[in-house]
Design a protein around this motif. Structure first.
Motif, PDB file in Angstrom:
ATOM      1  N   LYS A  80       3.561 -35.397  19.691  1.00 22.23           N
ATOM      2  CA  LYS A  80       2.197 -35.789  18.934  1.00 22.23           C
ATOM      3  C   LYS A  80       2.496 -35.050  18.371  1.00 22.23           C
ATOM      4  N   GLN A  81       2.946 -33.238  17.745  1.00 18.14           N
ATOM      5  CA  GLN A  81       3.689 -32.150  17.153  1.00 18.14           C
ATOM      6  C   GLN A  81       4.562 -33.417  15.766  1.00 18.14           C
ATOM      7  N   VAL A  82       5.656 -34.404  16.412  1.00 18.08           N
ATOM      8  CA  VAL A  82       6.709 -34.712  15.732  1.00 18.08           C
ATOM      9  C   VAL A  82       5.890 -36.040  14.078  1.00 18.08           C
ATOM     10  N   ILE A  83       4.955 -36.861  15.013  1.00 18.45           N
ATOM     11  CA  ILE A  83       3.551 -37.784  14.574  1.00 18.45           C
ATOM     12  C   ILE A  83       2.359 -36.212  13.757  1.00 18.45           C
ATOM     13  N   GLN A  84       2.116 -35.417  13.946  1.00 20.43           N
ATOM     14  CA  GLN A  84       1.647 -34.562  12.699  1.00 20.43           C
ATOM     15  C   GLN A  84       2.770 -34.413  11.401  1.00 20.43           C
ATOM     16  N   ALA A  85       3.840 -33.790  12.225  1.00 22.03           N
ATOM     17  CA  ALA A  85       4.625 -33.668  10.766  1.00 22.03           C
ATOM     18  C   ALA A  85       5.223 -34.373  10.194  1.00 22.03           C
ATOM     19  N   LYS A  86       4.841 -35.223  10.657  1.00 22.75           N
ATOM     20  CA  LYS A  86       5.590 -36.862  10.012  1.00 22.75           C
ATOM     21  C   LYS A  86       4.220 -36.937   8.581  1.00 22.75           C
ATOM     22  N   LYS A  87       3.433 -37.023   9.219  1.00 18.19           N
ATOM     23  CA  LYS A  87       2.039 -37.359   8.970  1.00 18.19           C
ATOM     24  C   LYS A  87       1.893 -36.014   7.249  1.00 18.19           C
ATOM     25  N   HIS A  88       2.032 -35.500   7.662  1.00 15.91           N
ATOM     26  CA  HIS A  88       2.009 -33.742   6.573  1.00 15.91           C
ATOM     27  C   HIS A  88       3.363 -34.287   6.242  1.00 15.91           C
ATOM     28  N   ASN A  89       4.480 -34.495   6.141  1.00 19.47           N
ATOM     29  CA  ASN A  89       5.514 -34.831   5.574  1.00 19.47           C
ATOM     30  C   ASN A  89       4.805 -35.914   4.149  1.00 19.47           C
ATOM     31  N   ASP A  90       4.338 -37.108   4.979  1.00 18.57           N
ATOM     32  CA  ASP A  90       3.955 -38.026   3.752  1.00 18.57           C
ATOM     33  C   ASP A  90       3.142 -37.693   2.757  1.00 18.57           C
ATOM     34  N   GLU A  91       1.888 -36.701   2.813  1.00 20.65           N
ATOM     35  CA  GLU A  91       1.049 -36.489   2.188  1.00 20.65           C
ATOM     36  C   GLU A  91       1.864 -35.094   1.581  1.00 20.65           C
ATOM     37  N   LEU A  92       2.417 -34.622   2.071  1.00 18.85           N
ATOM     38  CA  LEU A  92       3.959 -33.750   0.265  1.00 18.85           C
ATOM     39  C   LEU A  92       4.386 -34.471  -0.783  1.00 18.85           C
ATOM     40  N   LYS A  93       5.332 -35.515   0.299  1.00 19.30           N
ATOM     41  CA  LYS A  93       5.913 -36.514  -0.361  1.00 19.30           C
ATOM     42  C   LYS A  93       4.804 -37.713  -1.689  1.00 19.30           C
ATOM     43  N   GLU A  94       3.826 -37.721  -1.536  1.00 20.16           N
ATOM     44  CA  GLU A  94       2.287 -38.207  -2.207  1.00 20.16           C
ATOM     45  C   GLU A  94       2.251 -37.395  -3.511  1.00 20.16           C
ATOM     46  N   ARG A  95       2.208 -36.586  -2.716  1.00 16.64           N
ATOM     47  CA  ARG A  95       1.542 -35.159  -3.858  1.00 16.64           C
ATOM     48  C   ARG A  95       2.928 -34.970  -5.061  1.00 16.64           C
ATOM     49  N   ASN A  96       4.210 -34.493  -4.114  1.00 17.27           N
ATOM     50  CA  ASN A  96       5.163 -34.664  -5.242  1.00 17.27           C
ATOM     51  C   ASN A  96       5.526 -35.498  -5.764  1.00 17.27           C
ATOM     52  N   SER A  97       5.536 -36.749  -5.516  1.00 18.39           N
ATOM     53  CA  SER A  97       5.845 -38.224  -6.609  1.00 18.39           C
ATOM     54  C   SER A  97       4.604 -37.856  -7.577  1.00 18.39           C
ATOM     55  N   LYS A  98       3.362 -37.615  -7.732  1.00 20.82           N
ATOM     56  CA  LYS A  98       2.447 -38.087  -8.542  1.00 20.82           C
ATOM     57  C   LYS A  98       2.509 -35.882  -9.557  1.00 20.82           C
ATOM     58  N   LEU A  99       2.714 -35.674  -8.768  1.00 22.96           N
ATOM     59  CA  LEU A  99       3.339 -34.355  -9.913  1.00 22.96           C
ATOM     60  C   LEU A  99       4.632 -34.727 -10.435  1.00 22.96           C
ATOM     61  N   ASP A 100       5.623 -35.291  -9.744  1.00 18.61           N
ATOM     62  CA  ASP A 100       6.606 -35.796 -11.213  1.00 18.61           C
ATOM     63  C   ASP A 100       6.805 -36.408 -12.379  1.00 18.61           C
ATOM     64  N   SER A 101       5.650 -37.599 -11.711  1.00 20.13           N
ATOM     65  CA  SER A 101       5.838 -38.716 -12.453  1.00 20.13           C
ATOM     66  C   SER A 101       4.779 -37.930 -13.992  1.00 20.13           C
ATOM     67  N   GLU A 102       3.996 -36.658 -13.547  1.00 21.70           N
ATOM     68  CA  GLU A 102       3.370 -36.169 -14.174  1.00 21.70           C
ATOM     69  C   GLU A 102       4.616 -35.293 -15.678  1.00 21.70           C
ATOM     70  N   VAL A 103       4.775 -34.409 -14.484  1.00 18.33           N
ATOM     71  CA  VAL A 103       6.191 -34.129 -15.443  1.00 18.33           C
ATOM     72  C   VAL A 103       7.137 -34.804 -16.526  1.00 18.33           C
ATOM     73  N   GLN A 104       7.205 -35.820 -15.716  1.00 19.86           N
ATOM     74  CA  GLN A 104       7.941 -36.874 -16.477  1.00 19.86           C
ATOM     75  C   GLN A 104       6.913 -37.041 -17.717  1.00 19.86           C
ATOM     76  N   ASP A 105       5.857 -37.137 -17.658  1.00 17.63           N
ATOM     77  CA  ASP A 105       4.796 -37.858 -18.848  1.00 17.63           C
ATOM     78  C   ASP A 105       5.009 -36.808 -20.018  1.00 17.63           C
ATOM     79  N   LEU A 106       5.031 -35.434 -19.139  1.00 20.48           N
ATOM     80  CA  LEU A 106       4.742 -34.369 -20.449  1.00 20.48           C
ATOM     81  C   LEU A 106       5.910 -34.403 -21.333  1.00 20.48           C
ATOM     82  N   LYS A 107       6.890 -34.879 -20.283  1.00 20.81           N
ATOM     83  CA  LYS A 107       8.531 -34.604 -20.909  1.00 20.81           C
ATOM     84  C   LYS A 107       7.990 -35.607 -22.657  1.00 20.81           C
ATOM     85  N   THR A 108       8.291 -36.962 -21.923  1.00 18.31           N
ATOM     86  CA  THR A 108       8.264 -38.308 -22.947  1.00 18.31           C
ATOM     87  C   THR A 108       7.492 -38.132 -23.532  1.00 18.31           C
ATOM     88  N   GLY A 109       6.227 -38.112 -23.389  1.00 14.82           N
ATOM     89  CA  GLY A 109       4.753 -39.175 -23.738  1.00 14.82           C
ATOM     90  C   GLY A 109       4.517 -37.871 -24.089  1.00 14.82           C
TER      91      GLY A 109
END
Length: 115
Positions: free
Chosen positions: A34-63
């Protein structure tokens, strides 16, 4: 014969104890799963947030679109030859009308003290 059956039953129960309640028992494995499942869910949420932030950074750098959007909405900037129009709702217009009221506020005077 009865003694042998009782001793075999007791040994069977002793063997079952570590399987269910021991350090590596089923209950502990179930809890860790159960703890592993919760940790994976939390990691997926953080990965999604990081990808949004990364795309925003790339947009700010290039466009310039993201920079312009931030300047418009966060800093209130406008382009040259643009007209800025601000629409107020009823609550804020009532506050504005109170500020523009030509009547001066009544002054309160302090009571005089006679000795």
């Amino acid at each position: 014969m009865r003694l042998i059956a009782l001793s075999l039953t007791a040994l069977l129960l002793l063997i079952q104890y570590p399987l269910w309640l021991g350090k590596g028992g089923w209950l502990r494995v179930w809890e860790l799963d159960k703890q592993v499942i919760q940790a994976k869910k939390h990691n997926d949420e953080l990965k999604e947030r990081n990808s949004k932030l990364d795309s925003e950074v790339q947009d700010l750098k290039t466009g310039t679109g993201a920079v312009e959007e931030h300047a418009r909405f966060e800093l209130g900037m406008i382009k040259k030859d643009e007209i800025f129009v601000q629409i107020l709702n009823a609550a804020s217009s009532a506050q504005t009308s109170n500020l523009n009221d030509p009547k001066p506020p009544k002054e309160k005077t302090a009571p005089s003290i006679n000795h």
